[in-house]
Design a protein around this motif. Structure first.
Motif, PDB file in Angstrom:
ATOM      1  N   ALA A 184     -59.900 -98.616 -25.604  1.00  0.00           N
ATOM      2  CA  ALA A 184     -58.426 -98.700 -24.974  1.00  0.00           C
ATOM      3  C   ALA A 184     -58.464 -98.273 -23.504  1.00  0.00           C
ATOM      4  CB  ALA A 184     -57.650 -97.282 -25.763  1.00  0.00           C
ATOM      5  N   GLN A 185     -59.450 -97.522 -23.113  1.00  0.00           N
ATOM      6  CA  GLN A 185     -59.749 -97.462 -21.737  1.00  0.00           C
ATOM      7  C   GLN A 185     -60.198 -98.411 -20.896  1.00  0.00           C
ATOM      8  OE1 GLN A 185     -62.921 -94.393 -20.839  1.00  0.00           O
ATOM      9  NE2 GLN A 185     -62.689 -94.396 -18.782  1.00  0.00           N
ATOM     10  N   HIS A 186     -61.141 -99.253 -21.560  1.00  0.00           N
ATOM     11  CA  HIS A 186     -61.861-100.329 -21.171  1.00  0.00           C
ATOM     12  C   HIS A 186     -60.550-101.741 -21.094  1.00  0.00           C
ATOM     13  CE1 HIS A 186     -64.158-103.694 -20.015  1.00  0.00           C
ATOM     14  NE2 HIS A 186     -63.955-104.335 -21.144  1.00  0.00           N
ATOM     15  N   SER A 241     -57.371-101.127 -20.831  1.00  0.00           N
ATOM     16  CA  SER A 241     -56.476-100.778 -20.043  1.00  0.00           C
ATOM     17  C   SER A 241     -56.497-101.025 -18.863  1.00  0.00           C
ATOM     18  CB  SER A 241     -56.168 -99.215 -20.083  1.00  0.00           C
ATOM     19  OG  SER A 241     -54.949 -99.036 -19.896  1.00  0.00           O
ATOM     20  N   TYR A 294     -54.919 -96.202 -30.999  1.00  0.00           N
ATOM     21  CA  TYR A 294     -55.583 -95.118 -30.685  1.00  0.00           C
ATOM     22  C   TYR A 294     -54.738 -93.707 -30.787  1.00  0.00           C
ATOM     23  CZ  TYR A 294     -57.822 -91.345 -28.051  1.00  0.00           C
ATOM     24  OH  TYR A 294     -58.249 -89.905 -27.774  1.00  0.00           O
ATOM     25  N   VAL A 318     -54.301 -99.486 -27.513  1.00  0.00           N
ATOM     26  CA  VAL A 318     -53.924 -98.115 -27.118  1.00  0.00           C
ATOM     27  C   VAL A 318     -52.850 -97.494 -28.173  1.00  0.00           C
ATOM     28  CG1 VAL A 318     -52.627 -96.743 -25.506  1.00  0.00           C
ATOM     29  CG2 VAL A 318     -53.922 -98.610 -24.723  1.00  0.00           C
ATOM     30  N   ALA A 350     -60.993 -94.633 -28.413  1.00  0.00           N
ATOM     31  CA  ALA A 350     -60.700 -94.507 -26.862  1.00  0.00           C
ATOM     32  C   ALA A 350     -61.150 -95.256 -25.990  1.00  0.00           C
ATOM     33  CB  ALA A 350     -60.874 -92.674 -26.703  1.00  0.00           C
ATOM     34  N   SER A 351     -62.470 -95.403 -26.122  1.00  0.00           N
ATOM     35  CA  SER A 351     -63.379 -96.050 -25.132  1.00  0.00           C
ATOM     36  C   SER A 351     -63.030 -97.572 -24.859  1.00  0.00           C
ATOM     37  CB  SER A 351     -64.889 -95.957 -25.366  1.00  0.00           C
ATOM     38  OG  SER A 351     -65.537 -96.187 -24.300  1.00  0.00           O
TER      39      SER A 351
END
Lengths: 787, 694
Positions: free
Chosen positions: B372-374, B376, B392, B389, B369-370
């Motif tokens: 993907a967040q980064h 993104s 995830y 993503v 998740a982290s």
């Protein structure tokens, strides 16, 4: 901006989770004590159910401190020394360490909050991740259709609909949302704060410099919240007819600015705002924009509402032709779509418009849609009754009342309609119509010559219903009160009343114009009484240039102009004006009251012109009509003019008799000028009787005494309205009587008074006519100071 | 082992790389330029004093025989060393070239091509329809009628011609993508072709015919020709031309990459390596290709070690290392490398999709998740980001959303291989087998070396119960990953399904063999290092947190496979063989250290490991099944004592207690009856047979 979910909503969901996972049917096993259960539930409900609690902070303004306030009270039995707030804090820090936790939270939320259905139980057993979750017992909010259940399900649905990037945004705003509580958590649970947990990839150390701009995103409101706010604004705008206050506008802008998408409803708010501000082009622009943006969502059924708004807008800016065309189309579309409420509303509106602006509407090609006026109203009434549109029914009843009044029909019938409407207002709580109904009652009362109750009605409206009724009704009530005060000669009070209106009124162009015109008329009246011709002419030209749309104001202005011309001895012009006015009012089918006043005015002009014979029939007609329609103030005025003519025709006894009958009533009417004139006429009549009597007879001296007495009384009333000419005339007449009596000292005293008064008035005039006086005179006092 | 670069050699290499960046940028080969620039910036920080002046840099290992020499400088690659004719032409065209370049940068490919080739290339459709005519045109290049094109081409410098043709090529690619419309839509059958290829092909053929002297060539046109040929599936020629290009100019990474894509096996690699120049780029190419071919042995690691001494900071090389670990399923190491890469260069998104795959396999949801967040937040519209993503969401079992993101990745780049494969996985999860097959097929079309896609295809057909198809695909996958027992297992099960039992047994045995390849007795210097064991441990998914597995411990044989083999033997009517494999299966409970006597093993392992069975797999469903089978087998054979013991063990383990108890009762009854008399075996046999069928 997120569509629905905000950090505050996530926090409430966490609270709901805590509640439902710690709930137990036996109070003593509950995680929270029973008292705090109640608090928590009512807190949640006040947020979820709109309008459940007026004091609730609302989603956009909800902070964690609000949670703290509620949760501090709740202790947790199994955790000595900890209260619910601590548990909650622990929850939002422990279970939300990184983005993944947010996803997981929403995934397990429905399983944890709701008691599982049969098939879910099977699924739960299959899914090992869910199998580890705590068992949920049946509890008050675990049902899917409870308000809380609906909220939870909606939230989960909205989360599913979020794109990944939006979940990041939600997560980041949640992080900054809970940031204020960091210190408290650090103190209590230092183990929760390790960076390791919050940043599994340990990226932050290398990204310190880059990410600072990304982390301080704070957005309190979701699209849904903003839409709700906008709906509230529109509701208020439509209810009160005012504008959005600056402060609110500012806050709203601050709320909306972080998001890119602005709901189309805001164009509607802008439309209202521009409309009220008198910005015709912007209003149009915004209205079109709103409907262009909403067309995709709603289908064509809303087309007629667009037209309706357009018609109202056009009419407000005086474009009656366009307004009429738009309304015609509205009616056609509404008929086609079977939209009864829209149809009824547009019919009623069209009727009102044609009543208010008969000339303009006729020019625009208006013809009665449904037979005669009365039939039209009856049709509307039955329609409204059928469709249970109480507000429309009530206002139609008021229209009926007005129609009866203006036709001079029976007062009792008018009152019947009025009370019917009043009943409806009370029964169905129609706050928007109450003001109109009270105003109507007030005018009925004042027509009956009961000025005090009329005043009281207006006062009640202003004081008791001021907050809940539209601004326009408030304004009218105030203006009526001011007018009455001015009639009684209390000019300062009248001005104070007008100035006392809330500044909100001035932000709406229409109201501002109305108010300005009204205060201008009152000022003109005062200046005419002061015999200040220069100031009056300035005022008059300005007021005429503004040409008020309101027919009542129009008439009032015309009559004042006649007065102005009479004072200047321009009687032919005055006569022409009155004649034109009479013809016009007749054409328009105007209110009988107005026509009577014009008739009386005509009689006055005749008598001034020294042609009482010609005025006699006119005055008689006026008196007759007013008595028939029971419009007492008009009747008194007409009788006063009639008596004046009688005096001119040397029918002194008849005049005295008439006046004796009417003066006591007129005194109740509180129209000072009318009283003064009545007294003056009476003095003249007595003087005439004295002149007819032999000199030295007892009758003569008694009549002289009576004349003198009435003169001094007239003097008193003239003083009240500060009418210079009247006062001077009375003083001159008194001086003459004194001389007749042979009292030289008194005569010279009166003469000295006369001179003094005259000089003082000239001084005052000079004082008042400062530079650019005409402009400042028009403005209400407050504006003058602010200029 | 490796010698540090001398100062002079280093300077020379740096100059070369600088020129490479400039040359690639000038020709709008941005990725090659990026790659060269990254390499240029990854020399060690601390300046060497230059005490070691060895520029020869021969490798110690003699298998690859690749020397780490900088490529020859004095070819005509760099801008300064042009032939006078080319220099003159380039000088004359400079203004037009700048114009064309800026058009290219604005993605106006038509205009860019038109700057130099207003109407050189005949309409490709027309020429393809009438090959004879086109042939005539090329033949008669000296003739007056068709001379216009050729003369125009003749007056162009190689650089300009390359840019113009490359623009054409890009245009064709763009049009092809646009024609395909939606991902997996009706138009997207993977059959759309680049329609400019024919024209470019012809133009290049012309050019090469007129310039047979390769000494004058700069290498770029050869590269483009190679690419065009590869697109036209003319792979042998493509390889030839790419090698020619590399010989002319070595620093064009794009050419190396294309070449690597064309190599299908290790043998081919060695044969091609002989034709390549011996220099640094070849060395990196070798590593890269091995990685792509899933060849992960010590040799490659050593080579990588050496090259990393020169370029310690190079992210590309680190990525290769991580991918090598990933291929042998040493996820922990791969993850560590990727994480450090991310920390040093947080905005580098290249190969993050592999990182996400690793995290996916390791079930590190928060990390994923982290990541993907980064990603993104760095760039939402990069295929890598979308794949991260998507991975995830897949891990959160939200397959619909995962598919959305994979599709987005593919919309951004249709040749993004891993997205096709992963999308296939998602469709399989969603039971949309047709879409899954199509996705896998596209992945395979894009890269025939993707064993996951082959395996996925096999799985999907297995789901559809089309075992012959599945078998074929599994075999392809197994050929690509011959050291992966999972592939062989799949092949075996398919063989069993189509009733080719001996083949199935062989496949299973193969699976056993590759699975048990790294037993303690294996040679330490063997192709699979000891690292593999940790990898295997993670693969088993037992602990989930790799590394916890003791390094020295021997790996057990897969009891499932053993049981399968046993069952197959039973089907083939060889109960002895079956029984032997059943015994083996049972033996896995204790692991290879445990002897035939389980009690002894327990005593031994009680100290070392808390789990029963020590290093073995413990009691599982499979071993219990084997135990049951053995118990009945013994019972049928009359070995009541052993049968009794096995049945009691079953009762103790709490698996199939009812059946076991019934069996115990039967055995008791038989034993008692045997005591009384020796008859009644037939009924038991019958009973045994019935139960086995059930």
């Amino acid at each position: 901006m997120s569509r629905y979910l905000t950090p505050s909503k996530v926090s409430v969901l966490a609270l709901i989770w805590l509640y439902s996972t710690s709930w137990s049917p036996r109070a003593e096993y509950n995680g929270f004590e029973l008292v705090s259960y109640y608090d928590i539930l009512s807190f949640v409900i006040s947020l979820i159910v709109p309008g459940a609690s007026p004091t609730a902070p609302g989603w956009a303004a909800l902070q964690l401190s609000d949670f703290e306030r509620i949760l501090r009270a709740g202790r947790r039995a199994s955790w000595p020394g900890q209260n619910a707030w601590d548990v909650f804090l622990q929850k939002i820090w422990q279970d939300f360490t990184c983005l993944d936790d947010l996803h997981s939270f929403f995934k397990i939320l429905p399983f944890d909050v709701f008691a599982p259905t049969a098939e879910e139980r099977i699924q739960k057993e299959l899914d090992h991740e869910l199998n580890k979750r705590p068992k949920i017992r049946e509890n008050p909010i675990s049902r899917r259709n409870s308000p809380v259940g609906l909220f939870v399900r909606r939230a989960c649905l909205e989360f599913t609909r979020l794109q990944f990037d939006d979940t990041i945004k939600l997560w980041e705003s949640f992080v900054s949302y809970r940031a204020p509580t960091e210190a408290a958590v650090r103190k209590r649970h230092p183990e929760l704060m390790s960076l390791n947990r919050a940043d599994p990839l340990m990226l932050h150390s290398s990204l310190d410099g880059y990410l600072s701009h990304q982390t301080n995103v704070q957005e309190g409101a979701s699209n849904e919240d903003v839409e709700r706010l906008l709906e509230y604004q529109i509701e208020q705008l439509q209810k009160y007819g005012n504008r959005v206050p600056e402060e609110m506008k500012r806050q709203f802008q601050a709320m909306v600015s972080p998001g890119i998408s602005v709901p189309s409803l805001s164009h509607f708010v802008n439309f209202f705002d521009a409309w009220r501000a008198g910005d015709y082009t912007s209003a149009f622009d915004n209205l079109h924009r709103y409907f262009d943006y909403t067309m995709s969502i709603r289908d064509k059924t809303y087309y007629q509402y667009a037209l309706l708004h357009m018609a109202v807008l056009q009419a407000d800016f005086g474009c009656f032709g366009e307004a009429y065309a738009a309304m015609q189309e509205t009616i056609a579309t509404a008929r086609e779509n079977q939209d009864m409420s829209c149809l009824n509303f547009s019919l009623s509106w069209l009727y009102h418009l044609s009543k208010a602006y008969p000339g303009q509407m006729k020019a625009a090609g208006y013809r009665e849609v449904i037979g005669s006026e009365r039939e039209g109203l009856e049709f509307l009434e039955s329609k409204a009754r059928d469709d249970k549109m109480w507000s429309l029914l009530s206002s139609t009843l008021l229209s009926q009342t007005k129609l009866r009044l203006s036709n001079g029909d029976s007062i009792s019938q008018a009152l019947e309609h009025l009370y019917e409407s009043s009943h409806l207002n009370l029964h169905h709580e129609l706050a928007s119509v109450t003001g109109a109904q009270m105003l109507m009652l007030s005018s009925v009362l004042s027509r009956l010559g009961l000025s005090e109750p009329a005043k009281q009605q207006a006062m009640v409206l202003k004081v008791c219903h001021g907050r809940s009724s539209p601004v326009e009704e408030n304004l009218r009530a105030t203006c009526r009160l001011a007018y009455m005060a001015a009639q009684a000669g209390k000019y300062t009070r009248a001005m104070d009343l007008l100035d006392g209106m809330t500044p909100e009124v001035n932000r709406v162009l229409k109201f501002y114009q109305y108010l300005t015109t009204y205060s201008g008329i009152l000022k003109l009246k005062q200046q005419l009484h002061h015999n200040n011709i220069v100031a009056s002419s300035h005022l008059l030209s300005r007021l005429k240039a503004a040409s008020p749309l309101d027919p009542e104001l129009n008439l009032e202005l015309a009559l004042l102009e006649v007065d102005y011309l009479i004072r200047q001895q321009k009687l032919p012009t005055a006569f022409d004006l009155v004649e034109d006015l009479g013809v016009r009012l007749k054409d328009e089918g105007a209110d009988v009251y107005q026509r009577i006043r014009v008739l009386s005015c005509k009689g006055k002009v005749f008598s001034r012109a020294g042609k009482p014979e010609m005025g006699f029939s006119v005055a008689l007609r006026a008196a007759n009509a007013s008595l028939k329609a029971r419009i007492m103030p008009a009747a008194w005025e007409a009788v006063g003019v009639l008596c004046n003519i009688l005096v001119s025709l040397k029918e002194f006894a008849a005049a005295v008799k008439l006046l004796d009958g009417i003066t006591p009533q007129a005194l109740e009417g509180e129209d000072s000028m009318l009283c003064a004139e009545l007294f003056a006429t009476q003095a003249d009549a007595h003087m005439g009787i004295a002149g007819n009597a032999e000199s030295g007879t007892r009758e003569r001296s008694r009549s002289l005494f009576e004349a003198n007495r009435f003169l001094s009384r007239a003097m008193e009333w003239y003083e009240r309205v500060e009418d210079l000419n009247g006062q001077l005339e009375m003083l001159a007449k008194q001086a003459i009587i004194c001389r007749l009596r042979g009292d030289d000292t008194a005569t010279s005293k009166k003469a000295a008074e006369y001179v003094h008064l005259h000089d003082r008035s000239i001084e005052r005039m000079k004082e008042e006519s400062g530079p650019d006086s005409s402009f400042t005179l028009l403005m209400p006092e407050k504006q003058k100071t602010t200029e | 082992m490796a010698y540090p670069l001398s100062q002079a050699a280093k300077l020379e290499l740096q100059t070369q790389l600088q020129q490479a960046v400039v040359a690639c940028t000038e020709r709008c080969l941005y990725h090659s330029a990026k790659w060269a620039a990254e390499l240029l910036n990854s020399f060690p920080e601390s300046e060497q004093d230059g005490q070691k002046l060895d520029s020869g840099l021969y490798m110690s290992d003699n298998t690859s025989n690749i020397s780490l020499q900088s490529p020859p400088v004095n070819r005509n690659a760099s801008a300064s060393n042009l032939s006078p004719r080319e220099a003159h032409l380039e000088e004359r065209e400079r203004h037009r070239y700048l114009l064309a370049q800026s058009f290219f940068n604005c993605k106006e490919f038509h205009r860019c091509a038109a700057v130099f080739l207003p109407k050189v290339i005949p309409n490709p459709t027309a020429s393809s329809n009438t090959p004879s005519k086109a042939k005539k045109a090329t033949k008669g290049k000296s003739q007056v009628g068709t001379g216009k094109n050729t003369t125009e081409q003749d007056t162009l410098s190689q650089k300009s011609l390359f840019l113009a043709l490359y623009a054409k090529y890009m245009l064709g690619e763009k049009l092809r993508d646009e024609e395909s419309e939606m991902i997996l839509g009706p138009q997207d059958g993977g059959v759309a072709v680049n329609k400019e290829l024919v024209g470019i092909n012809q133009a290049l053929e012309d050019w090469f015919r007129r310039h047979p002297d390769s000494s004058e060539s700069q290498g770029w046109l050869e590269y483009l020709y190679g690419v065009v040929l590869a697109k036209g599936k003319n792979e042998a020629d493509a390889k030839k031309w790419l090698i020619r290009s590399i010989h002319s100019y070595s620093y064009n990474w794009g050419a190396w990459q294309e070449l690597a894509n064309l190599i299908e096996s290790a043998d081919e690699l060695t044969s091609i390596a002989e034709q390549l120049p011996k220099n640094l780029m070849t060395y990196i190419f070798h590593i890269y290709t091995c990685q792509e071919l899933y060849i992960a042995n010590d040799q490659i690691h050593q080579q990588l070690d050496q090259i990393q001494e020169y370029f310690p900071k190079n992210a590309f090389l680190k990525t290769q290392r991580a991918l090598l670990w990933y291929h042998v399923k040493d996820f922990v190491r791969a993850e560590t490398i990727f994480n450090s890469l991310l920390k040093t260069d947080p905005f580098r998104l290249d190969a993050l999709d592999h990182y996400s795959n690793i995290l996916f396999v390791m079930v590190r949801t928060p990390q994923l998740a982290s990541l993907a967040q980064h990603a993104s937040q760095t760039d939402r519209f990069r295929p890598e980001t979308c794949v991260v993503v998507g991975n995830y969401y897949s891990l959160k079992s939200e397959h619909e959303k995962a598919v959305i993101y994979f599709r987005r990745a593919l919309t951004l780049d249709r040749t993004f291989l891993s997205a096709w494969t992963l999308m296939g996985h998602e469709y399989t999860e969603m039971k949309n087998t047709h879409a899954a097959i199509e996705s896998y097929r596209r992945a395979v079309d894009a890269n025939r070396r993707d064993y996951r896609a082959w395996y996925g295809l096999g799985q999907t057909y297995e789901l559809l119960e089309m075992y012959a198809y599945a078998l074929w695909y599994y075999q392809r996958a197994a050929a690509l990953r011959s050291h992966d027992p999972k592939m062989w297992h799949a092949v075996g099960s398919c063989f069993a399904r189509v009733d080719r039992l001996p083949n199935a047994v062989r496949a299973y045995k193969r699976a056993l063999a590759v699975g048990a390849f790294h037993e303690p007795g294996a040679a330490p210097g063997g192709p699979f290092g000891s690292e593999l064991e940790t990898g295997e441990a993670v693969d088993e998914g037992v602990g989930g947190g790799g590394g916890a597995w003791p390094q020295a411990a021997a790996t057990v044989m897969d009891p499932d496979t053993l049981w399968q083999i046993a069952a197959l033997y039973e089907r083939m009517g060889e109960p002895e063989e079956a029984a032997a494999y059943m015994e083996l299966t049972l033996a896995q409970e204790e692991g290879p250290d445990g002897g035939a006597e389980p009690e002894a093993a327990d005593e031994e392992d009680a100290v070392a490991a808390p789990a029963p069975g020590g290093q073995g797999c413990g009691v599982t469903d499979t071993t219990s099944k084997a135990r049951m089978w053995l118990a009945r087998y013994e019972f049928a054979r009359g070995g009541f004592a052993r049968a009794m013991r096995l049945a009691t063990e079953l009762c103790q383990d709490g698996v199939e207690v009812e059946d076991a108890k019934a069996l115990v009762r039967d055995i008791r009854a038989r034993m008692e009856r045997d005591k009384e008399d020796g008859g009644g075996g037939g009924s038991v046999d019958r009973k045994f047979g019935r139960e086995m069928v059930a």
